[in-house]
Structure formats: structure tokens, C-alpha cells
Write a protein that holds these residues in place. Structure first.
Motif, mmCIF file in Angstrom:
data_model
loop_
_atom_site.group_PDB
_atom_site.id
_atom_site.type_symbol
_atom_site.label_atom_id
_atom_site.label_comp_id
_atom_site.label_asym_id
_atom_site.label_seq_id
_atom_site.Cartn_x
_atom_site.Cartn_y
_atom_site.Cartn_z
ATOM 1 N N ASP A 177 1.279 -1.014 -0.222
ATOM 2 C CA ASP A 177 0.149 0.359 -0.331
ATOM 3 C C ASP A 177 0.929 1.324 -0.156
ATOM 4 O O ASP A 177 0.342 2.270 0.431
ATOM 5 N N SER A 205 1.295 -5.511 4.110
ATOM 6 C CA SER A 205 0.850 -4.479 4.095
ATOM 7 C C SER A 205 1.267 -2.995 5.366
ATOM 8 O O SER A 205 2.082 -4.113 6.215
ATOM 9 N N SER A 206 0.572 -2.066 5.312
ATOM 10 C CA SER A 206 1.668 -0.936 6.372
ATOM 11 C C SER A 206 1.636 -1.605 7.366
ATOM 12 O O SER A 206 1.910 -1.203 8.433
ATOM 13 N N SER A 207 -0.291 -1.690 7.713
ATOM 14 C CA SER A 207 -0.307 -1.920 8.948
ATOM 15 C C SER A 207 -0.008 -3.288 9.949
ATOM 16 O O SER A 207 -0.683 -3.094 10.754
ATOM 17 N N SER A 208 0.611 -4.117 9.145
ATOM 18 C CA SER A 208 1.170 -5.122 9.684
ATOM 19 C C SER A 208 2.992 -4.950 10.267
ATOM 20 O O SER A 208 2.551 -6.535 10.527
#
Length: 209
Positions: A177, A205-208
Motif C-alpha cells: 500500500d 501492508s503497512s498496517s502489519s
């Protein structure tokens, strides 16, 4: 996943004005990667960036070939070369990093594409793999084993940076992302993601992080 700061690096590829909306070779929604990169950078102690840095007479520019148009292909120094608009000319505003990109704590910037007779998509080598930018040696000298790649464009400079990182033996992650593609053909970014995964890259993903 937990980022091991001791042996991991963030690579920010070509987040420059000419690749962003309004630029000479704009990537659609390319500006959307900036807040994502700014958010994840605090997870890393070692941050580097690559910067397209072309002379005005660069052979990849359609304007430097009489009768040729952007998107056509030629042979440049023995390599197939897509012709691009004039972009990221050295010392131009278009070659500057976008002002919204947080450059605090960057360790090094590796310029690429300065040789007028060969293009350089990858942050590690020119397209002929004859000249090194120094990025690979720098990462290895700093004990880096894991690289996390972000930036522009997913289907060109990001893809070839990822593939070369894998070839050099780095555990290579693409922050999916935090990249966008040019998409000369509609599925180019999707195909680039598949190619990177097939070669061994791990998409996250950045959120991970």
C-alpha cells in the motif's frame, strides 16, 4: 510482523515531483503513498532513498529522438528501451523529492539514471547491470539483511529494485500500500506484484508492521 531494526532497512524509491500528480511522468494517485511512507518510517533506524537524476540529453527521453513518440520502444546501447517524457532532469524541481515526504533521519540518497546511454530503473544497478549505484554495498556494510521497499513506480523502478534486492540475497518485502504503478497497460501493476512474489518477495501492508 515485528521489524528487527538492527538488520532491516526501508528503501524509498523515486518519490519525486515528476512522478506525482501534475508531474511530467505522473503516476496515478502516486501522492497517496506519501502518508503511508511517512507513517512506516519510524519503524526503521536505517532509511535510504533512490532518486532519478537524468541529464537533459538522456537517451530514454522521446524528445531526444527525432520522429519518436512517448511509449515507443527503441534499442538504446543494445537494450530495449521504452521512450518516456522528459522527467527528473538533474537539479530541476521535477527531480526534487516531494515536499510532503518526511526526509528526517534519511541516511543516504542514491542517484540513478545519470548515464545518458542507459536507463536505470533499479535502485541498485543500471538496466545493463554494468554500473552499481552503491546501494547494495551500503546496505551490506551496515549489516542489513531485510529490506522493505516503497515508492514509485510499482511496475518499473520499484519492481526492478525488489528483483535486484532478491538477487543480491536480501530478504525482500514490498509494502504493497506504499507503492503505485504507471500502468501503461491496465494490469501492469498487478503483473508486477505477481512477478515479485514469484521471485521470492513478500508482500505486506503497512498496517502489519
Amino acid at each position: 510482523m515485528e521489524v528487527n531494526k538492527e538488520n532491516s532497512a526501508l528503501i524509498i524509491v523515486d518519490v519525486q515531483n515528476d512522478f506525482l500528480p501534475g508531474g511530467a511522468l505522473a503516476v496515478g494517485k502516486g501522492d497517496e503513498v506519501i502518508p503511508v511512507i511517512n507513517k512506516v518510517k519510524d519503524k526503521f533506524d536505517l532509511i535510504v532513498a533512490t532518486q532519478d537524476w537524468h541529464p537533459a540529453n538522456h537517451g530514454s527521453f522521446a524528445a531526444n529522438h527525432e520522429g519518436k513518440k512517448v511509449g515507443e520502444s527503441i534499442s538504446l546501447n543494445g537494450l530495449d528501451q521504452i521512450l518516456w517524457p522528459v522527467h527528473c532532469v538533474e537539479n530541476s524541481i521535477g527531480a526534487d523529492f516531494h515536499k510532503s515526504l518526511d526526509k528526517q533521519n534519511w541516511r543516504e540518497v542514491f542517484k540513478k539514471g545519470s548515464n545518458p546511454v542507459v536507463d536505470s530503473y533499479s535502485g541498485f544497478f543500471d538496466n545493463g547491470r554494468k554500473e552499481k549505484t552503491g546501494l547494495g554495498d551500503f546496505l551490506k556494510a551496515n549489516g542489513i539483511e531485510n529490506v522493505f521497499v516503497t515508492g514509485l513506480a510499482a511496475d518499473y523502478c520499484v519492481k526492478f529494485t525488489v528483483l535486484d534486492a532478491l538477487d543480491l540475497g536480501f530478504n525482500t518485502y514490498l509494502i504493497a500500500d506504499a507503492t503505485k504503478g504507471v500502468n501503461l497497460s491496465p494490469n501492469d501493476t498487478l503483473e508486477a506484484f505477481k512477478e515479485m512474489e514469484t521471485q521470492g518477495a513478500i508482500l505486506v501492508s503497512s498496517s502489519s508492521l
